[in-house]
Design a protein around this motif. Structure first.
Motif, PDB file in Angstrom:
ATOM      1  N   VAL A 159       5.875  11.968  99.432  1.00  0.00           N
ATOM      2  CA  VAL A 159       5.413  12.195 100.800  1.00  0.00           C
ATOM      3  C   VAL A 159       4.069  12.895 100.726  1.00  0.00           C
ATOM      4  O   VAL A 159       3.869  13.815  99.922  1.00  0.00           O
ATOM      5  CB  VAL A 159       6.434  13.047 101.595  1.00  0.00           C
ATOM      6  CG1 VAL A 159       5.864  13.465 102.941  1.00  0.00           C
ATOM      7  CG2 VAL A 159       7.718  12.275 101.791  1.00  0.00           C
ATOM      8  N   ASP A 179       1.898  15.227 102.708  1.00  0.00           N
ATOM      9  CA  ASP A 179       1.989  16.157 103.828  1.00  0.00           C
ATOM     10  C   ASP A 179       0.613  16.620 104.259  1.00  0.00           C
ATOM     11  O   ASP A 179      -0.258  16.859 103.435  1.00  0.00           O
ATOM     12  CB  ASP A 179       2.808  17.391 103.435  1.00  0.00           C
ATOM     13  CG  ASP A 179       4.277  17.079 103.275  1.00  0.00           C
ATOM     14  OD1 ASP A 179       4.824  16.354 104.117  1.00  0.00           O
ATOM     15  OD2 ASP A 179       4.874  17.555 102.297  1.00  0.00           O
ATOM     16  N   ASP A 180       0.442  16.773 105.531  1.00  0.00           N
ATOM     17  CA  ASP A 180      -0.748  17.373 106.134  1.00  0.00           C
ATOM     18  C   ASP A 180      -2.043  16.870 105.507  1.00  0.00           C
ATOM     19  O   ASP A 180      -2.759  17.601 104.844  1.00  0.00           O
ATOM     20  CB  ASP A 180      -0.657  18.900 106.041  1.00  0.00           C
ATOM     21  CG  ASP A 180      -1.660  19.568 106.964  1.00  0.00           C
ATOM     22  OD1 ASP A 180      -2.231  18.882 107.845  1.00  0.00           O
ATOM     23  OD2 ASP A 180      -1.898  20.774 106.800  1.00  0.00           O
ATOM     24  N   THR A 228       1.018  15.674  97.262  1.00  0.00           N
ATOM     25  CA  THR A 228       2.203  14.846  97.413  1.00  0.00           C
ATOM     26  C   THR A 228       3.395  15.601  96.844  1.00  0.00           C
ATOM     27  O   THR A 228       3.246  16.491  96.016  1.00  0.00           O
ATOM     28  CB  THR A 228       2.059  13.507  96.668  1.00  0.00           C
ATOM     29  OG1 THR A 228       1.977  13.752  95.267  1.00  0.00           O
ATOM     30  CG2 THR A 228       0.829  12.745  97.126  1.00  0.00           C
ATOM     31  N   THR A 256      10.322  13.010  97.038  1.00  0.00           N
ATOM     32  CA  THR A 256      11.482  13.188  97.922  1.00  0.00           C
ATOM     33  C   THR A 256      12.667  12.323  97.504  1.00  0.00           C
ATOM     34  O   THR A 256      13.774  12.554  97.977  1.00  0.00           O
ATOM     35  CB  THR A 256      11.133  12.853  99.383  1.00  0.00           C
ATOM     36  OG1 THR A 256      10.685  11.502  99.459  1.00  0.00           O
ATOM     37  CG2 THR A 256      10.071  13.801  99.920  1.00  0.00           C
ATOM     38  N   GLU A 259       2.882  11.542 109.222  1.00  0.00           N
ATOM     39  CA  GLU A 259       2.038  11.788 110.399  1.00  0.00           C
ATOM     40  C   GLU A 259       1.570  10.498 111.057  1.00  0.00           C
ATOM     41  O   GLU A 259       1.247  10.482 112.234  1.00  0.00           O
ATOM     42  CB  GLU A 259       0.825  12.633 109.996  1.00  0.00           C
ATOM     43  CG  GLU A 259       1.192  14.042 109.585  1.00  0.00           C
ATOM     44  CD  GLU A 259       0.022  14.766 108.941  1.00  0.00           C
ATOM     45  OE1 GLU A 259      -0.521  15.679 109.590  1.00  0.00           O
ATOM     46  OE2 GLU A 259      -0.340  14.405 107.813  1.00  0.00           O
TER      47      GLU A 259
END
Length: 195
Positions: free
Chosen positions: A51, A53-54, A64, A67, A129
């Motif tokens: 993943v 993120d942000d 990254t 997950t 996102e």
């Protein structure tokens, strides 16, 4: 060039095999397609799922995190679903089955990646996102599939359905695509509003 598919952790694979062999061992029901077929089902092409993120953070390159591991599930000569194992506090556990456009899109993207002139390590990269999943073609073939960040030579292939304006199944250098994605998420102040 052939893809160098990383080895999935044995407990992740075992959790998927157990779910395929004993649907009562998992909480979630099988997908409609898996429910109508008798198998035997074969998990193939283990891909680490990371993943991002942000992606708008300004404190360095995007990070990254692993997950899970996703396996394409085959029934004979066709891919019918995917199964995912996730990392929990107790180790690897079966997460869920899925089917639909991302499964066939991932299979197509992997097939197209086989024809690229360079060899890559395939991974999946989720960008929550933007509600987007990409095939991440990592340039470091010796890397641990569970670790590492985006490299300068890495390619990202958006899977269908991709966000509006982003072409699915078209390979982009990560360094070229990330600024486009970041721009989509950056809020532009309205005229006359405080910045």
């Amino acid at each position: 060039m052939p893809l160098h598919v990383p080895q999935a952790p044995a407990p992740a694979l075992r959790s998927v095999l157990t779910a395929l062999d004993s649907p009562t061992a998992v909480r979630e029901a099988r997908t409609p397609v898996l429910s109508t077929l008798t198998g035997p089902f074969e998990p193939e092409l283990p891909l680490p799922v990371h993943v991002l993120d942000d992606i708008t953070a300004s404190d360095g390159p995007p990070r990254t995190r692993l997950t899970g591991w996703r396996f394409l599930i085959r029934d004979g000569d066709r891919t019918v679903a995917a199964a995912e194992a996730m990392l929990t506090a107790d180790g690897w556990a079966f997460s869920h089955f899925s089917e639909g456009p991302y499964v066939s899109s991932a299979e197509l993207a992997l097939s197209e990646a086989e024809s690229l002139p360079s060899a890559y390590q395939p991974r999946l990269l989720s960008i929550p996102e933007l509600y987007m999943v990409t095939l991440w073609l990592h340039g470091d073939l010796a890397a641990d599939g569970a670790e590492g960040g985006l490299g300068a030579g890495d390619l990202l292939v958006p899977l269908a359905p991709a966000p509006p304006g982003i072409a699915a199944h078209r390979a982009h250098r990560a360094t070229d695509l990330l600024p486009v994605l970041t721009h989509r998420l950056t809020r532009v102040p309205l005229l006359g509003s405080p910045a």
